[in-house]
Design a protein around this motif. Structure first.
Motif, PDB file in Angstrom:
ATOM      1  N   ASP A  21      -1.895   4.052  15.691  1.00 19.22           N
ATOM      2  CA  ASP A  21      -1.099   3.228  15.097  1.00 19.22           C
ATOM      3  C   ASP A  21      -0.648   3.825  14.157  1.00 19.22           C
ATOM      4  N   LEU A  22       0.350   3.396  13.975  1.00 20.48           N
ATOM      5  CA  LEU A  22       1.547   3.675  13.128  1.00 20.48           C
ATOM      6  C   LEU A  22       1.384   3.295  11.211  1.00 20.48           C
ATOM      7  N   GLN A  23       1.371   3.822  10.914  1.00 24.32           N
ATOM      8  CA  GLN A  23       1.720   3.051   9.361  1.00 24.32           C
ATOM      9  C   GLN A  23       3.172   3.079   9.252  1.00 24.32           C
ATOM     10  N   ASP A  24       4.085   1.823   8.798  1.00 21.73           N
ATOM     11  CA  ASP A  24       5.102   2.027   8.358  1.00 21.73           C
ATOM     12  C   ASP A  24       5.999   3.000   7.893  1.00 21.73           C
ATOM     13  N   ASP A  25       5.612   3.765   6.908  1.00 21.66           N
ATOM     14  CA  ASP A  25       6.369   5.539   6.612  1.00 21.66           C
ATOM     15  C   ASP A  25       6.147   5.784   7.761  1.00 21.66           C
ATOM     16  N   ILE A  55       0.000  -2.273  19.906  1.00 23.84           N
ATOM     17  CA  ILE A  55       0.859  -3.667  19.068  1.00 23.84           C
ATOM     18  C   ILE A  55       1.978  -2.915  18.982  1.00 23.84           C
ATOM     19  N   VAL A  56       3.120  -3.982  19.191  1.00 31.62           N
ATOM     20  CA  VAL A  56       4.628  -3.554  18.472  1.00 31.62           C
ATOM     21  C   VAL A  56       5.364  -4.376  18.091  1.00 31.62           C
ATOM     22  N   PHE A  59       8.178  -4.348  13.060  1.00 32.69           N
ATOM     23  CA  PHE A  59       9.194  -3.075  12.374  1.00 32.69           C
ATOM     24  C   PHE A  59       8.900  -1.910  13.709  1.00 32.69           C
TER      25      PHE A  59
ATOM     26  N   ASP B  14       0.487   0.457   3.072  1.00 27.41           N
ATOM     27  CA  ASP B  14       1.213   0.890   4.146  1.00 27.41           C
ATOM     28  C   ASP B  14      -0.509   0.835   5.516  1.00 27.41           C
ATOM     29  N   VAL B  18      -2.364  -1.199   8.205  1.00 30.12           N
ATOM     30  CA  VAL B  18      -3.436  -0.281   9.490  1.00 30.12           C
ATOM     31  C   VAL B  18      -4.402  -1.251   9.379  1.00 30.12           C
ATOM     32  N   ARG B  21      -5.005  -4.143  10.833  1.00 31.15           N
ATOM     33  CA  ARG B  21      -4.815  -4.533  12.225  1.00 31.15           C
ATOM     34  C   ARG B  21      -6.087  -4.369  12.871  1.00 31.15           C
ATOM     35  N   ARG B  25      -8.717  -6.627  14.779  1.00 30.93           N
ATOM     36  CA  ARG B  25      -8.780  -6.366  15.993  1.00 30.93           C
ATOM     37  C   ARG B  25     -10.222  -6.587  16.363  1.00 30.93           C
ATOM     38  N   THR B  39      -3.985  -8.730  21.107  1.00 33.31           N
ATOM     39  CA  THR B  39      -2.974  -8.409  21.039  1.00 33.31           C
ATOM     40  C   THR B  39      -2.082  -9.635  20.313  1.00 33.31           C
ATOM     41  N   THR B  43      -0.882  -9.172  16.017  1.00 33.77           N
ATOM     42  CA  THR B  43       0.604  -8.661  15.774  1.00 33.77           C
ATOM     43  C   THR B  43       0.758  -9.208  14.327  1.00 33.77           C
ATOM     44  N   ARG B  50       2.074  -7.063   6.325  1.00 29.38           N
ATOM     45  CA  ARG B  50       3.587  -6.521   5.563  1.00 29.38           C
ATOM     46  C   ARG B  50       4.381  -7.726   4.658  1.00 29.38           C
TER      47      ARG B  50
END
Ligand SMILES: Nc1ncnc2c1ncn2[C@@H]1O[C@H](COP(=O)(O)OP(=O)(O)O)[C@@H](O)[C@H]1O
Ligand SMILES: [Mg+2]
Lengths: 135, 135
Positions: A21-25, A55-56, A59, B14, B18, B21, B25, B39, B43, B50
């Motif tokens: 899971d990617l954080q925004d930065d 999830i996508v 951002f 940030d 995460v 999320r 979940r 999902t 999302t 954010r």
């Protein structure tokens, strides 16, 4: 900031596999790193494997579209591969179109999209080998 | 197995988004939502967390599993003490952003969940509540 996402180079293609899971930065950092690697290596293609993403959201969607746009300007093509079905359904309902982003089901098909010539060369060789076997 | 039925998380980085999320979940799974509904809910939560961080200066998330005796559901509330939203209709318009976003967070997350409500006023912060019930 968490650790950055690794970028692999295979021939003229850069491969990024997003496993967590990617954080925004971190996502923004990846976008910059990719632009940098394309210019430094002269890569012609970028494959972003998002099969690990649950999830996508808007951002990450914007990041994917930005990478596709940036790579186009740098004369490389981006293919996003491995999107989960639930993610695709959700993205559409969210209103994210990923209009300018090419997609493929998996890495293999993504590679085939980027290297149609080499792929057909391989097909020729395989066909030739199969023919030899038949004789 | 004992499971938490309510969790509160503070959002100021940030990395916190995460964590939201991930917590959401877990609760959506406990509420027995389908994978697609999970999902969608996660999302939406990501978008709202954010927004809280970017526009509200951070805030608090409360997530819980709810039950009406017949069905279970997941509910999450996102509360900040930021500037509030002066024109809610405008903010809920697809593609409208006061910053550099895609303008899909509020409008899109409303489409992704079963129930959606916003309480906001200029200078009085913003509180968004979402819920989705299992089918
Ligand atoms: N918690 C909040 N506090 C203040 N303003 C907000 C908040 N959430 C959303 N907004 C306003 O609503 C607009 C639309 O939000 P959203 O649909 O998420 O799009 P984006 O985040 O891409 O701008 C934002 O640009 C912002 O002006
Ligand atoms: Mg937003």
């Amino acid at each position: 900031m968490t650790e950055s996402v690794p970028i692999l180079k295979i021939g003229t293609t850069l491969l990024v596999s997003i496993q967590v899971d990617l954080q925004d930065d971190t996502a923004l950092q990846l976008q910059e790193d990719l632009a940098d690697r394309i210019t430094r290596t002269g890569a012609r293609g970028v494959i972003i494997d998002i099969s690990g993403l649950e999830i996508v959201d808007s951002f990450i969607g914007r990041m994917l579209a930005a990478v596709a746009a940036i790579s186009r300007v740098l004369d490389a093509q981006t293919v996003v591969v491995g999107m989960r079905p639930a993610v695709a359904i959700t993205m559409v309902e969210l209103g994210l179109s990923l209009g300018g982003v090419r997609t493929a089901l998996d890495v293999e098909r993504g590679l085939a999209m980027l290297e149609p010539d080499e792929e057909s060369a391989e097909d020729v060789l395989l066909a030739a080998a199969a023919e030899r076997e038949q004789r | 197995m004992t499971t938490a039925t309510l969790e509160r998380l503070a959002v100021s980085t940030d990395a916190d988004v995460v964590r939201v999320r991930q917590a959401v979940r877990t609760f959506a799974q406990q509420a027995r939502l389908s994978l697609v509904d999970q999902t969608k809910f996660v999302t939406a939560a990501s978008e709202l967390a954010r927004n809280m961080l970017v526009y509200g200066g951070g805030g608090d998330v409360e997530v819980e599993v709810v039950s009406d005796g017949r069905r279970t559901g997941v509910r999450a509330a996102f509360a900040d003490e930021g500037p509030g939203i002066p024109d809610l209709d405008l903010a809920l318009t697809d593609g409208w952003t006061s910053g550099g976003g895609l303008g899909l967070g509020l409008s899109g997350s409303r489409r992704l969940v079963g129930q959606f409500s916003i309480d906001t006023a200029p200078g009085a912060g913003t509180r968004v509540e979402i819920a989705t019930w299992s089918r």
